[in-house]
Every structure is written in C-alpha cells, then in structure tokens.
Scaffold this motif. Sequence first.
Motif, PDB file in Angstrom:
ATOM      1  N   SER A 115      12.240  27.971  72.885  1.00  0.00           N
ATOM      2  CA  SER A 115      12.182  27.138  71.614  1.00  0.00           C
ATOM      3  C   SER A 115      10.704  26.524  71.654  1.00  0.00           C
ATOM      4  O   SER A 115      10.332  25.718  70.731  1.00  0.00           O
ATOM      5  CB  SER A 115      13.123  25.946  71.637  1.00  0.00           C
ATOM      6  N   GLY A 166      18.469  27.018  62.845  1.00  0.00           N
ATOM      7  CA  GLY A 166      18.731  27.865  64.004  1.00  0.00           C
ATOM      8  C   GLY A 166      19.609  27.483  65.080  1.00  0.00           C
ATOM      9  O   GLY A 166      20.489  26.595  64.746  1.00  0.00           O
ATOM     10  N   GLU A 215      20.440  27.900  69.324  1.00  0.00           N
ATOM     11  CA  GLU A 215      19.740  28.128  70.777  1.00  0.00           C
ATOM     12  C   GLU A 215      21.014  28.159  71.720  1.00  0.00           C
ATOM     13  O   GLU A 215      21.922  27.671  71.895  1.00  0.00           O
ATOM     14  CB  GLU A 215      18.867  26.904  71.172  1.00  0.00           C
ATOM     15  N   VAL A 224      18.102  31.987  74.792  1.00  0.00           N
ATOM     16  CA  VAL A 224      17.680  32.557  73.414  1.00  0.00           C
ATOM     17  C   VAL A 224      17.464  31.681  72.297  1.00  0.00           C
ATOM     18  O   VAL A 224      18.129  30.487  72.281  1.00  0.00           O
ATOM     19  CB  VAL A 224      18.813  33.604  72.755  1.00  0.00           C
ATOM     20  N   TYR A 258      16.739  31.063  68.137  1.00  0.00           N
ATOM     21  CA  TYR A 258      16.539  31.703  66.754  1.00  0.00           C
ATOM     22  C   TYR A 258      16.326  30.556  65.788  1.00  0.00           C
ATOM     23  O   TYR A 258      17.076  29.830  65.607  1.00  0.00           O
ATOM     24  CB  TYR A 258      18.018  32.561  66.140  1.00  0.00           C
ATOM     25  N   ASP A 289      14.765  29.763  61.612  1.00  0.00           N
ATOM     26  CA  ASP A 289      14.497  30.294  60.525  1.00  0.00           C
ATOM     27  C   ASP A 289      13.792  29.149  59.682  1.00  0.00           C
ATOM     28  O   ASP A 289      14.201  28.330  59.262  1.00  0.00           O
ATOM     29  CB  ASP A 289      15.666  30.764  59.739  1.00  0.00           C
ATOM     30  N   ARG A 303      10.877  34.067  64.661  1.00  0.00           N
ATOM     31  CA  ARG A 303      12.275  34.130  64.359  1.00  0.00           C
ATOM     32  C   ARG A 303      13.028  33.952  65.268  1.00  0.00           C
ATOM     33  O   ARG A 303      14.093  33.283  65.740  1.00  0.00           O
ATOM     34  CB  ARG A 303      12.769  35.161  63.253  1.00  0.00           C
ATOM     35  N   SER A 304      12.824  34.903  66.431  1.00  0.00           N
ATOM     36  CA  SER A 304      13.648  35.034  67.650  1.00  0.00           C
ATOM     37  C   SER A 304      12.669  35.062  68.917  1.00  0.00           C
ATOM     38  O   SER A 304      11.402  35.509  68.957  1.00  0.00           O
ATOM     39  CB  SER A 304      14.311  36.135  67.674  1.00  0.00           C
ATOM     40  N   THR A 349      13.281  34.904  73.370  1.00  0.00           N
ATOM     41  CA  THR A 349      14.433  35.338  74.551  1.00  0.00           C
ATOM     42  C   THR A 349      13.917  35.428  75.733  1.00  0.00           C
ATOM     43  O   THR A 349      12.601  36.072  75.978  1.00  0.00           O
ATOM     44  CB  THR A 349      15.194  36.733  74.238  1.00  0.00           C
ATOM     45  N   SER A 382       9.562  37.487  68.625  1.00  0.00           N
ATOM     46  CA  SER A 382       9.264  38.371  67.440  1.00  0.00           C
ATOM     47  C   SER A 382       8.001  37.994  66.813  1.00  0.00           C
ATOM     48  O   SER A 382       7.185  36.906  67.049  1.00  0.00           O
ATOM     49  CB  SER A 382      10.273  38.269  66.738  1.00  0.00           C
TER      50      SER A 382
END
Length: 780
Positions: free
Chosen positions: A77, A612, A614, A631, A633, A635, A670-671, A673, A702
């Motif tokens: 993040s 999003g 986490e 992870v 994510y 938006d 957006r993502s 990991t 990404s």
Amino acid sequence: MKTILGAALLVALATTSSAGAEEADDGVSRLPEILVSARRRTENAQAIPGALSVVGGELIDRSYTVNTGQLSLLVPSLNYSSANPRNTAFTIRGLGSVVVAVSQANDGLEPGVGFYVDQVYHARPATAAFDFVDIERIEVLRGPQGTLFGKNTTAGAISIVSRAPSFDWQAQGEASYGEHDFFQAKAAISGPIIADKLAFRLSRLATRRDGVLHNVALDKDQNTLNNQAVRGQLLWKATDALTLRLTGDWNNFKSECCTQVYLRTGTSLRPAARQFPALAAGLGYAPPSTNPDDRLTDIDASLAVDTNEGGVSLVTDWDLDYATMTSVTAWRFWNWNAANDRDYTGLPIQLTQGIPSRQDQISQELRLASNGDGPVGYVAGLYYFRQVITGRPVSIYGPTAAYWLLGPAPQFPSNLLDGYGQDGRTRFATDSYATFAEVNWKPIDRLTLTGGLRYTIESKQGDYSTFVFGGLQTIVPALVSAKLSILRPQTYAARSDDGSLSGRANASYELGGGVLAYASFARGFKSGGINMSGLPLNAQNQPALATAVVAPERNTTYEAGLKADFWDQRLRFNLAGYYTEVRDFQATLVDSTQTVALRGYLSNIPKVTVKGFEIDAVAVPVAGLQLRASVAYADGEYAEYPQGPCPLELQGSATTACNLTGGRLSGLPRSATTIGGDYALPLTLASRPGEVFVHADTSWRSSYYGDPTLSRFTLIDGYNITNASIGFRAAQGWSVTVFARNLFNSNYIQNLTTQAGNSGLILGTPSDPRVIGATLGFTI
C-alpha cells in the motif's frame, strides 16, 4: 516466465526468518506477538483496530532493504517516487504528496504522509531518501493519524524506531560487496557507561555503488550511490520512573546523480516542426538509444547531488504509575545542492538548473498516555512545530535554447536565449500548534469504543523573488516578449492561516478465537499550501490557473476490517476495506498552456476518491519456515476535476483546461502484491553448529500513470521484482550470505519526466540492474 520462476522459488523456499517464530513448550513453532507503539503506548499490533504494517529490523536486514523506496516492495500500500532525493514523494493508498514529472518539489506543500524517526517528525520528504541506520522496526499506518501523532497527517504515517542503547555489551556489523562495485558496511556498538544508569549506542553506515547509466558522450557511468550515516545515542535511567534518551544523527548523500534516459516520444497538437522528431532532426541529433533498458544517456551539463541532514532529539519518559508523561524535543536541518541537465539530452538547451536549499525545524511534543489495560485508556498531547526553508532558484539556458523552445531563425535569433537565466531567493516559514486526544472505553466485555479529536492552528508565510539576466540584449517588443515567455522576473508574498478540528471514531469487538472486528470513521485535515516555485502567468502578467495560496485539504475515511490469529497461532490473517474521499486535494501541477514548463505549481483538485481492500497473511506451517503474503487493491479516481491540466495529446490547441473527471488517480497502481518467505534449518558446517537460511521476496505492481494529466504517453507499465539470499549463521555469531537484488534482472521504469518545452520527449528512470553479492557479518 520470470514471474513464474519467482513464485516457484518462494513456494519452494519461502519471507521473515525463524527468528520470527517462537517455539512453545510443546515444540510447536508459533507466530510471536508483535509489539508496536502505533498508538503511542506499547501494545500488541493485533489488538489495534486499524490497518498497519510492521516490518521488523531482522526482515529489513535479511531483505537488504536499505531505504524507504525499497520498503515499498515489502508494504504494497506504500508507493514511492524519487527522480532525485529532493524530488522524493511517498503515498499511502495513493494519497499524500505527488511530485509531478517536470517540476521541482514544492516547498510550500505539506506532505500527506507523516515521516517519523524515533517519534520526531521530518517535514521534508527528501530526508526519507537516506539509507536506514540500525533499525528495530518500521510501522506503516494507513489513514488519518492526527489524534495520535504530533504533526497532522491525512494519508498515514511511516514511523521508524531505531535500536535503543543497551546496558549489556553488544556489537554487530556486516560488510557486503556485489556487482557494479556495490559496497555497504554497517556497524553498531552498545553498552553501559554507568551500570544500570547510563548506556550508549553508536551506529554507522556507508553505502556506495558505481553508476548504472552510461554517458556515451563523456564515456563514464552516472547515477552513482554514495551514502554516509552515523547515529549516536545516550540512554539515562535517572530513576526507576524517569528515563531520558538523547540522540544525534547525521546523514549525507553525495553522488554523480540523478539523470534519466529516453523512454518514448509523445505527440501533441503543436505544429510538427515544433515537436521532438523535427526539432532533433533540425540539429542532426539522435538519442544514444531509444530503448531505456540500454541505460544510455548523453547529457552534456554537470550532474551532481550533495545533500545532508541531521539533528538532535531528547525523548523523556516519566512513569507516573497511572500514566506515562512523554516529552519529545527536537531540532533538525536539511541541506540540498545539486546540478542537473533538465533537457536530458546532449544538446546545450539548458546549462544550469537547481535550487540550493536549507531547512531548519524545531518541534516540541508533550504527551500523556495511560498505563495498564483498564476499562479506559487515553492519550492526550500538545504539539508545536516550526520550520524555515530558504532557497535560491537558478536557471541558465544555452545556445540551442531559442531554437528548441521558441523556433528557428530568422523569426528568433539563435542567440536570443544563450546565457539567459534566472536567479532569486525564496523563504518559506511554518508555525504549527495543536492539541490532540484519544480515549478508548470498554463499556462491556470484548467491546471497545474509541474517539479522538485534534485541533490544529497553522500559520505559513512565503516570499518569492526572482530576476532575469543575460541573453541577447534587445528592445524589440516581440523578442522581449519571447524571452519573458521562458523566464520572467516575479516577486510576491503570500500568507496562509488555518484552524481546523479533525478526529476519528472507532468500534472494535473481540469475536472470540483470536478474531477482532472493527469499523472506523476519520476526518483528516491538511492546511493550505503556498506556491514556492513561482506562479504560471498569462500574457497580461496575471496569475493563471493558480494562486499563491491553495485551500486546505480535507480527508474523510471509512474503514472496516478483521484481525485474526488461527491454527493455534500459526496463521495470522488481517483484512481491511476502506473508502476515502478527499475534498480540495492538494497537487503539484504544470501549466501546459505555457511555452515552456519548468516548475510545477500547487493547485486544488475539487474531489478525489479511493476505495479498496488490503490483505496481510503470515504463517508458520512447519518449524523453521515462515511464509508471508500481502495484497493491496486500490481504485482511485478524480471524482471531480472539470478544469484539469491537459495531457500532451491536447497541448498546442486553444484548449486551456481539460475535464479529467472520472480519470484514474495518477501514481497509484490498482493492484500490488508481495509474497515472501524464510526458511532456517539447523546445520553443522565444518564442526561449527549453526543454521542455513534462505530468504526470498517478490513484488508485483500493476500499471499506473506517472503524471496527473493522464496522458497515454505517461503510463508506466506494471512490473515484478524478486530478491533472495542464502547463507549460514554460526552459533558463535558470525554469518556469511550470498544475496541477489532484482534476481531475474527485471527491466521496468521507476518514474518518468516530461521534457520541459513541450517537445513530447518523455524520459524515464530505469530500474537498477541485478546485483549479486556476498555479506560477512558478526554479532557479539
């Protein structure tokens, strides 16, 4: 294929060493309790109802994570961008302070992510570019943190905790050598001066590396590394209840750095003759390579960075039995000087560009935090902060500047801008006062309600003054106007005074079986900013698209999550979902309507949203093996931005502003990991008992836009990077390790820049190539 190999390596080997697991009396390895001070008192991270990541010092050492940029590979993040140390910016969940591709960092903008070292706030993000020294742990907190931290932060906080002095003698050190003449040495020694009363700790770090970009014109490597750091500490236990910790540190970065290479050429609506292909052809110029992975440059101006920072702090803890009173007193400084080639080519378009700067700050925090685990817990504090930044913006153009920026002769004499430059002085001062408090209440068993408030008063004063000199001396109105369209004298003073109430509310419930559920609401506030890089001007010499002062930023965040320890404390799983809305989002933009854009200015984006989730998981499936996965994510979008700057594709038209509403928030993948693991196996080597250990971590991100205009030419492709190490650690305290940074030699772009002048040339900072090396270490 490389990604598949990286994943396979991690499945087979695994990320955080056996030191991260505790073996119980029944012989089962379990996850240890992680103690943090995120809420300004020591507690279990799993008991904190909020999203945070904790990276321990052992993992930092094993993963060869030496600075904040590399930390972002372990914390998905967290996003980090740094074209050079001064232009450093980091965001959490896409929010914070973003430095745009063609501008200098704007000193009048407060960072949205707070950066703390041993409880001391560092106001300039540039100080986060220095290497870590002797770290115990790093805590990354997401979302507004104003009710707990001295300085207000709307996007989150990075809190670094260094290793404290010990009353037992300790010594540790290591030396690493690798490809590209990489060398790093770290050492620390600690022990008593007066038994059980006074202890010291001295830490030292040195990092160097040859350049990873080759300048074909000068036949030398550039973008070198050369970091030096030292920290000294004294710990005095005056009484059983009173402890004082005095720290002094100094960090230096002095290198032939930092430039970029050709990435691509974008097209605009300007006449073809005024775009890069035709401009370059007119001078018979071609980049040394159009493939950034070749890491070739031909810049002809001086390149250097010389920056240092340091300071002194005193942290006093007084145990009052029912609570602990803490005082944090600090003074810090930051110096910056650099030489750049801001046209990034072998053409003498711009000869000199820089802004030597000096920053001084003082801060005082006084805090009272309850002790124990009763039905009511609290933190309350007062905070004062002052900083002064002075700068000298200098820019000088060369013999091809008129052709490149204005047009060929005879319309403009070729020597019109030769030697034309700008000099000046800037001064920015901030005074900040705050009071904050947070209370935890357990009305019934398992339920905890939390409420916090903060009131902040901030006063800022900015003075900007520049003059121009040189170039062809002329009284022809058209030529005078042409020169002023490149640089013009500008003097202004501005002031911003803000006062605001912010806070948060949180409810958490222990569901049983080691599961904690929580939901929270927070309002954050970031005071107004002052443009300290000059204002864009229209033909009538009036401010266009921006004013000297930008409005405060207001952040509203909703979050809910679960924290759980399963499988007899062998599996830890944390989940957080969030929605954030920011009104008057402060951003550094560039006026694309100008002939040449050299510096960014501050502006407000009416509304930005990010939503999003986490996920963080860590497991100890068998003795000696620990696996981790994270992870993120997100938006993010410009929810309201009807008058945004235009992308390169639309520059050169009569359009002066573009509707970016609904576009993706720049700088945010957006993502993201991260997967990693550590495995340690007892082994006797040459009659030396010890353990063999393996570490690996791999990170995917990404694609994302590298510029707020969302031009398709500024899209940065996604990438994967894998790091690994294997070694032997003897019971006697020595170790030997073979390591690899960027194991599969992944090529990607770290950040990008649009060449000043709107030619369409896009530059990029390529990834560091693979470095394989070895480390010898000892611990006493």
